[in-house]
Design a protein around this motif. Structure first.
Motif, PDB file in Angstrom:
ATOM      1  N   ARG A 151      19.506 -19.720  38.699  1.00  0.00           N
ATOM      2  CA  ARG A 151      19.477 -19.662  37.237  1.00  0.00           C
ATOM      3  C   ARG A 151      19.992 -20.931  36.582  1.00  0.00           C
ATOM      4  N   LYS A 263      21.737 -16.504  32.471  1.00  0.00           N
ATOM      5  CA  LYS A 263      22.512 -15.285  32.658  1.00  0.00           C
ATOM      6  C   LYS A 263      22.792 -15.093  34.138  1.00  0.00           C
ATOM      7  N   LYS A 264      23.990 -14.671  34.445  1.00  0.00           N
ATOM      8  CA  LYS A 264      24.331 -14.377  35.834  1.00  0.00           C
ATOM      9  C   LYS A 264      23.655 -13.075  36.264  1.00  0.00           C
ATOM     10  N   LYS A 266      23.014  -9.412  37.186  1.00  0.00           N
ATOM     11  CA  LYS A 266      23.645  -8.156  36.777  1.00  0.00           C
ATOM     12  C   LYS A 266      24.547  -8.316  35.551  1.00  0.00           C
ATOM     13  N   SER A 267      24.266  -9.333  34.753  1.00  0.00           N
ATOM     14  CA  SER A 267      25.033  -9.546  33.526  1.00  0.00           C
ATOM     15  C   SER A 267      24.063  -9.784  32.377  1.00  0.00           C
ATOM     16  N   ARG A 268      24.380  -9.231  31.217  1.00  0.00           N
ATOM     17  CA  ARG A 268      23.549  -9.430  30.038  1.00  0.00           C
ATOM     18  C   ARG A 268      24.093 -10.535  29.141  1.00  0.00           C
ATOM     19  N   ARG A 269      25.257 -11.038  29.458  1.00  0.00           N
ATOM     20  CA  ARG A 269      25.874 -12.046  28.603  1.00  0.00           C
ATOM     21  C   ARG A 269      25.208 -13.408  28.818  1.00  0.00           C
ATOM     22  N   THR A 270      24.831 -14.031  27.733  1.00  0.00           N
ATOM     23  CA  THR A 270      24.210 -15.356  27.798  1.00  0.00           C
ATOM     24  C   THR A 270      25.286 -16.420  27.945  1.00  0.00           C
ATOM     25  N   ARG A 271      25.099 -17.274  28.921  1.00  0.00           N
ATOM     26  CA  ARG A 271      26.010 -18.384  29.151  1.00  0.00           C
ATOM     27  C   ARG A 271      25.264 -19.697  28.934  1.00  0.00           C
TER      28      ARG A 271
END
Length: 367
Positions: A151, A263-264, A266-271
């Motif tokens: 990613r 996104k990592k 299993k995570s929905r948080r945008t980095r």
């Protein structure tokens, strides 16, 4: 949103000055393609509007498989073809991931290493499928897609296979189903793939370039039941014709730095990640495939040259289940594909003629 083409336009000269003498030839070809896409360097197509009669001059795309602007329709067409080739019953997603200790070898010898990974992993699956303890058939059906990026554009080569849950047997001309939640044993598949890859490297004279310890450790193989094939096919369609990163993930490109979102798992948080522009280009280009390399491969009754017709496999599965098990209907966009339309009146654009790249500089346009 920042176009990757704009990043390349600004930073390619410095990148080529720094790496031009030692960069792979296919990296240079990708740079040239992205820079020329939808510019006079690719030629022009002239259309006439059927509504208002106005002429429109549209620069052609480069068509390079690594260009982020050229592959969307190809991905949709491929997805529709695979959905049409489903068979009834459960499917599995099987992923073979290259150990990190051998990734440098893969990166420097991509043609040989990628091809060997396809051969070793597919042969390992075929070997276990023939075992009567598991399935007992000699013609499975699956296809694999090579995927080389993570990613954050890191180098992470692996192959995703979409595998029908069972195999055709030539001995009794019948379908041998797998269990809905079990295809073949994971550890055995890992060991066989590892051994076959080792043998292929030995035959290619590459063994001395690889730490032998890599063949004493387990290779990462993940087998996941996915039910019907539709979800996996839709997932893989994003990788068959698309590239490591698309324009919509580029947040900013300023002061020699590129910022993109991710996104990592299993995570929905945008980095967000910031990279030096040349580092960004290097990460992008490392996922360029060798010229002519086939990143999607088909096996068994999924192969176009299979001696077992797909229709026979479907019929056998349906009869085995008294026609209670059939290929699920998948929603499609039933609208006919439309051609380009006039931005002024919305009328249909009719093709007139094409202008070759070497002719475009002489073109002056209407009036």
């Amino acid at each position: 949103m920042v176009a990757i083409q704009n990043i390349f336009r600004e930073h390619a000269p410095a990148y080529l000055e720094k790496y031009g003498d030692r960069m792979p030839r296919n990296h240079r070809s990708v740079i040239d393609a992205i820079l020329s896409c939808r510019t006079p360097a690719c030629g022009m197509t002239v259309y006439e509007c059927a509504g208002c009669g106005k002429h429109h001059h549209i620069f052609r795309s480069c068509g390079n498989r690594h260009c982020p602007a050229c592959q969307n329709q190809k991905a949709l067409d491929w997805m529709d073809r695979q959905l049409d080739r489903q068979v009834p019953g459960p499917y599995f997603m099987i992923t073979f991931t290259v150990p990190k200790e051998i990734r440098r070898f893969f990166r420097s010898r991509q043609s040989i290493a990628y091809d060997a990974l396809f051969k070793a992993s597919s042969a390992a699956m075929k070997k276990l499928v023939r075992d009567g303890k598991f399935i007992g058939g000699d013609v499975p059906g699956f296809f694999g897609v090579l995927h080389t990026w993570g990613r954050t554009l890191n180098y992470h080569p692996h192959i995703h296979y979409v595998v029908a849950g069972g195999a055709w047997s030539k001995d009794d001309n019948a379908w041998h189903p797998s269990r809905p939640d079990f295809y073949v044993p994971n550890k055995a598949l890992s060991r066989i793939c590892r051994a076959k890859f080792r043998d292929l490297m030995r035959d290619a004279g590459m063994s001395r370039l690889i730490d032998p310890g890599i063949f004493r450790e387990g290779w990462n193989v993940n087998i996941q039941p996915v039910g019907a094939a539709e979800q996996s096919i839709r997932y893989l369609s994003h990788y068959v014709f698309k590239v490591a990163i698309s324009d919509h993930r580029i947040v900013d490109a300023a002061d020699g730095t590129v910022t993109f979102s991710y996104k990592k798992p299993k995570s929905r948080r945008t980095r967000y990640m910031e990279l030096d522009a040349q580092d960004f280009m290097s990460r992008f280009l490392q996922h360029s495939l060798p010229p002519g390399f086939m990143k999607v491969r088909y096996y068994g009754f999924m192969h176009s040259c299979s001696g077992v017709p797909l229709e026979n496999v479907r019929a056998s599965i349906e009869m085995m289940h008294a026609f209670e098990l059939v290929v699920p209907e998948t929603p499609r966009d039933t609208r006919e594909k439309s051609g380009p339309t006039c931005p002024d009146c919305g009328g249909e654009l009719k093709y007139c003629y094409s202008v070759l790249p070497h002719q475009v500089p002489e073109y002056r346009g209407p009036g």
